[in-house]
Design a protein around this motif. Sequence first.
Motif, PDB file in Angstrom:
ATOM      1  N   LEU A 169       0.804  -1.222   0.000  1.00 47.69           N
ATOM      2  CA  LEU A 169       0.000   0.000   0.000  1.00 47.69           C
ATOM      3  C   LEU A 169       0.841   1.279   0.000  1.00 47.69           C
ATOM      4  N   PRO A 170       1.925   1.383   0.779  1.00 47.49           N
ATOM      5  CA  PRO A 170       2.712   2.645   0.782  1.00 47.49           C
ATOM      6  C   PRO A 170       3.215   3.072  -0.586  1.00 47.49           C
ATOM      7  N   PRO A 171       3.753   2.187  -1.443  1.00 44.43           N
ATOM      8  CA  PRO A 171       4.186   2.669  -2.768  1.00 44.43           C
ATOM      9  C   PRO A 171       3.046   3.256  -3.599  1.00 44.43           C
ATOM     10  N   VAL A 172       1.857   2.671  -3.457  1.00 47.72           N
ATOM     11  CA  VAL A 172       0.713   3.199  -4.208  1.00 47.72           C
ATOM     12  C   VAL A 172       0.337   4.588  -3.697  1.00 47.72           C
ATOM     13  N   LEU A 173       0.289   4.726  -2.367  1.00 47.47           N
ATOM     14  CA  LEU A 173      -0.039   6.033  -1.790  1.00 47.47           C
ATOM     15  C   LEU A 173       1.015   7.078  -2.160  1.00 47.47           C
ATOM     16  N   LEU A 174       2.304   6.656  -2.160  1.00 43.02           N
ATOM     17  CA  LEU A 174       3.370   7.584  -2.534  1.00 43.02           C
ATOM     18  C   LEU A 174       3.199   8.055  -3.977  1.00 43.02           C
ATOM     19  N   THR A 175       2.844   7.142  -4.870  1.00 40.13           N
ATOM     20  CA  THR A 175       2.632   7.513  -6.269  1.00 40.13           C
ATOM     21  C   THR A 175       1.504   8.531  -6.402  1.00 40.13           C
ATOM     22  N   LEU A 176       0.420   8.277  -5.677  1.00 41.99           N
ATOM     23  CA  LEU A 176      -0.716   9.209  -5.745  1.00 41.99           C
ATOM     24  C   LEU A 176      -0.337  10.575  -5.185  1.00 41.99           C
ATOM     25  N   LEU A 177       0.429  10.593  -4.080  1.00 42.37           N
ATOM     26  CA  LEU A 177       0.830  11.869  -3.482  1.00 42.37           C
ATOM     27  C   LEU A 177       1.755  12.661  -4.403  1.00 42.37           C
ATOM     28  N   LEU A 178       2.621  11.954  -5.122  1.00 42.34           N
ATOM     29  CA  LEU A 178       3.516  12.637  -6.053  1.00 42.34           C
ATOM     30  C   LEU A 178       2.778  13.144  -7.289  1.00 42.34           C
ATOM     31  N   CYS A 179       1.699  12.471  -7.663  1.00 44.61           N
ATOM     32  CA  CYS A 179       0.969  12.855  -8.872  1.00 44.61           C
ATOM     33  C   CYS A 179       0.071  14.065  -8.663  1.00 44.61           C
ATOM     34  N   VAL A 180      -0.411  14.252  -7.430  1.00 45.84           N
ATOM     35  CA  VAL A 180      -1.358  15.349  -7.196  1.00 45.84           C
ATOM     36  C   VAL A 180      -0.770  16.704  -7.583  1.00 45.84           C
ATOM     37  N   PRO A 181       0.459  17.068  -7.121  1.00 45.19           N
ATOM     38  CA  PRO A 181       1.011  18.363  -7.554  1.00 45.19           C
ATOM     39  C   PRO A 181       1.189  18.453  -9.066  1.00 45.19           C
ATOM     40  N   ARG A 182       1.552  17.328  -9.683  1.00 41.74           N
ATOM     41  CA  ARG A 182       1.727  17.338 -11.127  1.00 41.74           C
ATOM     42  C   ARG A 182       0.397  17.584 -11.851  1.00 41.74           C
ATOM     43  N   LEU A 183      -0.679  17.047 -11.275  1.00 44.30           N
ATOM     44  CA  LEU A 183      -1.988  17.279 -11.876  1.00 44.30           C
ATOM     45  C   LEU A 183      -2.380  18.755 -11.785  1.00 44.30           C
ATOM     46  N   ARG A 184      -1.965  19.413 -10.700  1.00 46.14           N
ATOM     47  CA  ARG A 184      -2.265  20.840 -10.577  1.00 46.14           C
ATOM     48  C   ARG A 184      -1.514  21.646 -11.637  1.00 46.14           C
ATOM     49  N   VAL A 185      -0.260  21.285 -11.860  1.00 45.43           N
ATOM     50  CA  VAL A 185       0.503  21.950 -12.918  1.00 45.43           C
ATOM     51  C   VAL A 185      -0.175  21.726 -14.267  1.00 45.43           C
ATOM     52  N   VAL A 300      -4.903   7.324 -12.789  1.00 43.34           N
ATOM     53  CA  VAL A 300      -4.132   8.567 -12.825  1.00 43.34           C
ATOM     54  C   VAL A 300      -4.107   9.135 -14.240  1.00 43.34           C
ATOM     55  N   ALA A 301      -4.008   8.265 -15.234  1.00 44.11           N
ATOM     56  CA  ALA A 301      -4.018   8.747 -16.617  1.00 44.11           C
ATOM     57  C   ALA A 301      -5.347   9.410 -16.957  1.00 44.11           C
ATOM     58  N   VAL A 302      -6.436   8.789 -16.522  1.00 45.47           N
ATOM     59  CA  VAL A 302      -7.762   9.351 -16.803  1.00 45.47           C
ATOM     60  C   VAL A 302      -7.941  10.684 -16.085  1.00 45.47           C
ATOM     61  N   LEU A 303      -7.556  10.721 -14.802  1.00 44.20           N
ATOM     62  CA  LEU A 303      -7.681  11.972 -14.055  1.00 44.20           C
ATOM     63  C   LEU A 303      -6.753  13.046 -14.610  1.00 44.20           C
ATOM     64  N   GLY A 304      -5.580  12.620 -15.070  1.00 45.51           N
ATOM     65  CA  GLY A 304      -4.629  13.574 -15.609  1.00 45.51           C
ATOM     66  C   GLY A 304      -5.007  14.108 -16.975  1.00 45.51           C
ATOM     67  N   SER A 305      -5.896  13.438 -17.666  1.00 47.58           N
ATOM     68  CA  SER A 305      -6.339  13.933 -18.975  1.00 47.58           C
ATOM     69  C   SER A 305      -7.780  14.419 -18.894  1.00 47.58           C
ATOM     70  N   TRP A 306      -8.700  13.488 -18.736  1.00 49.45           N
ATOM     71  CA  TRP A 306     -10.117  13.870 -18.709  1.00 49.45           C
ATOM     72  C   TRP A 306     -10.459  14.703 -17.481  1.00 49.45           C
ATOM     73  N   GLY A 307      -9.931  14.296 -16.308  1.00 46.05           N
ATOM     74  CA  GLY A 307     -10.256  15.034 -15.086  1.00 46.05           C
ATOM     75  C   GLY A 307      -9.750  16.457 -15.119  1.00 46.05           C
ATOM     76  N   VAL A 308      -8.503  16.636 -15.562  1.00 45.71           N
ATOM     77  CA  VAL A 308      -7.943  17.979 -15.646  1.00 45.71           C
ATOM     78  C   VAL A 308      -8.674  18.803 -16.699  1.00 45.71           C
ATOM     79  N   GLN A 309      -8.993  18.182 -17.832  1.00 41.80           N
ATOM     80  CA  GLN A 309      -9.754  18.905 -18.858  1.00 41.80           C
ATOM     81  C   GLN A 309     -11.109  19.340 -18.326  1.00 41.80           C
TER      82      GLN A 309
END
Length: 596
Positions: A169-185, A300-309
């Motif tokens: 579980l920790p590696p998955v949570l770490l990936t999500l935490l690192l992706c959130v700032p990138r999604l904001r950018v 993450v791919a869906v949120l990073g494309s469709w969600g951000v759009q």
Amino acid sequence: MSEAAPRPIDRHLFAGFLRRHRGAAVAVAGWSLLEAVPALASGLLVAAALDRGFLAERPAEGFFWIGLLGAAMVFRALMTRTLTPWLGRIVEPLRDDLVTAVAAGAVQRAAAGARDTAGAGVARLTVQVETVRSLVSALLRSARQLGVSLLMAFVGLAALSAPVAALTLPPVLLTLLLCVPRLRVLARRQRRQLRAEERLTGVAGETFDGIRDVVACGARDRVADELSARITDHRDAARAVARTASANTLLVSLGSHLPLLVLLLSAPRLLDSGALSVGELLGATSYLVSGVAPALRSLVAVLGSWGVQLATVLSQLSRSTREARPGPPGGQGPALPPRTPQTPRTPLTPLTPSSPDLSLVNVVYAYGPGAAPVIDGLSLDIPAGSHLTVVGPSGAGKSTLTTLLAGLAGPDSGRLTLGGVPVTEVDRAWLHRAVTLIPQEAYVFTGTVRDNLRYLRPQARDTDILASATAVGARTLVDRLGGLDAPVGLDGPPLSSGERQLVALARAHLSPASIVLLDEACCHLDPAAEERAERAFADRGTTLVVVAHRISSALRAPRVLVLDGERTAVGTPAQLLDSSPLYADLVGHWVSAGAP
């Protein structure tokens, strides 16, 4: 350009929508949990098939657990089928709410005096609203399913083996935490791209709508430079979005494989200590390989494309529906010149003219700051019931003049009055009844012939409808189509350009309008049909202004206006033959061409 943070109105919009459609939202949530049952049970069933069946030398029991897994997959397909109509009960009403909000916002902006480009408004009402609909539909289908499946996979993994869950579980949570700032950018760059798209659409729309005036004013180079700059901005914004999205994809790809690597490295110690059986190891691997890793990557791919759009478009729509700023925002295309003497406005007490007399005194109108005026110092009286034909070269401002006479724009300077009242201060309801403008491209609406002809006079009797159709020469067309109840538009037979113009002419003749403006509205008719239609309006006692397609329209008019820059002239056809070289040339060319 600074990038403002998105306004919270988009969250409020969705919150209010979900409150109104609470039943559909609850149903979607419930069916989603049932749809995720296979994701929850898959690893447990695989572990049971091995530990209790095949490894315990009970193959029948092993096949039983595998059969349950197959049944779970069938169950999932049934739940997905049941769930799909509920998704439609959320997506389609949301689209309708957005169209209503955008249209209301546009009206409010116009009422507040805001000046918006038509292209940007069209982009919001069509492209952006449809984008929201498509994105919400895609997210409800994909992100919802992926998110619930990811959650259920971890619940199943924890039920199968708490130590394995604690390790992966920790590696998955770490990936999500690192992706959130990138999604904001990514969201900021998406907003920049969308603003660039709106500016490009707006400038292109203004340019193409006024292309004749651009050519006439010699502004081609300036407009081309403006369009080129907007295209470059849009290209740079799109590239920035692509770079950020690619970096996010690489990060998620690494993060989705890390839990499996941790499990494989820890497996020998867990197996030796008895904390994990072979079946549980294979079940945990099944959860990670077929559940967690693909769901994480896809989510993450869906949120990073469709969600951000979606967040970007909603932020843009939210601003447009709530803000009503006077004047064009900085950097959104060439601003129109200030309308000092007759700025379009709604007076405190709308004025109703006493007569449909039109008067222009030193009227000047230009497109864009610094552009040469299309109409420059025009003075003209058009008494009620008179007939005026307008001729001139392409780009001389003939269509612009009809736009001014219809009250759709105000002059830059000078005075334009209707019955002594500035046309921009006339009661708009009265103006819409009194003035009818028919452009070159005639409109035919989907419905019956009757619906089309009485569009401007809904209570008209059939006898009056047929009388107007007969007067302008459209009766034969009505009979050929099957009468007043015959369908036209999308539901009816295709109409030629001339037939569409006959419909528009009959509609205008039936209307209560006392001023009719024909902007090459008979250009697809033959000369005899054109003459019949124009005489029908003249005999009706209507104030008639005709932008001529053929010089024959000018020869039969009592007065003619020749728009020719500084050599603009007005008079009878006979007077203009002597005083206007352009008019004489037009008549001579028409006669030498053997016109009937």
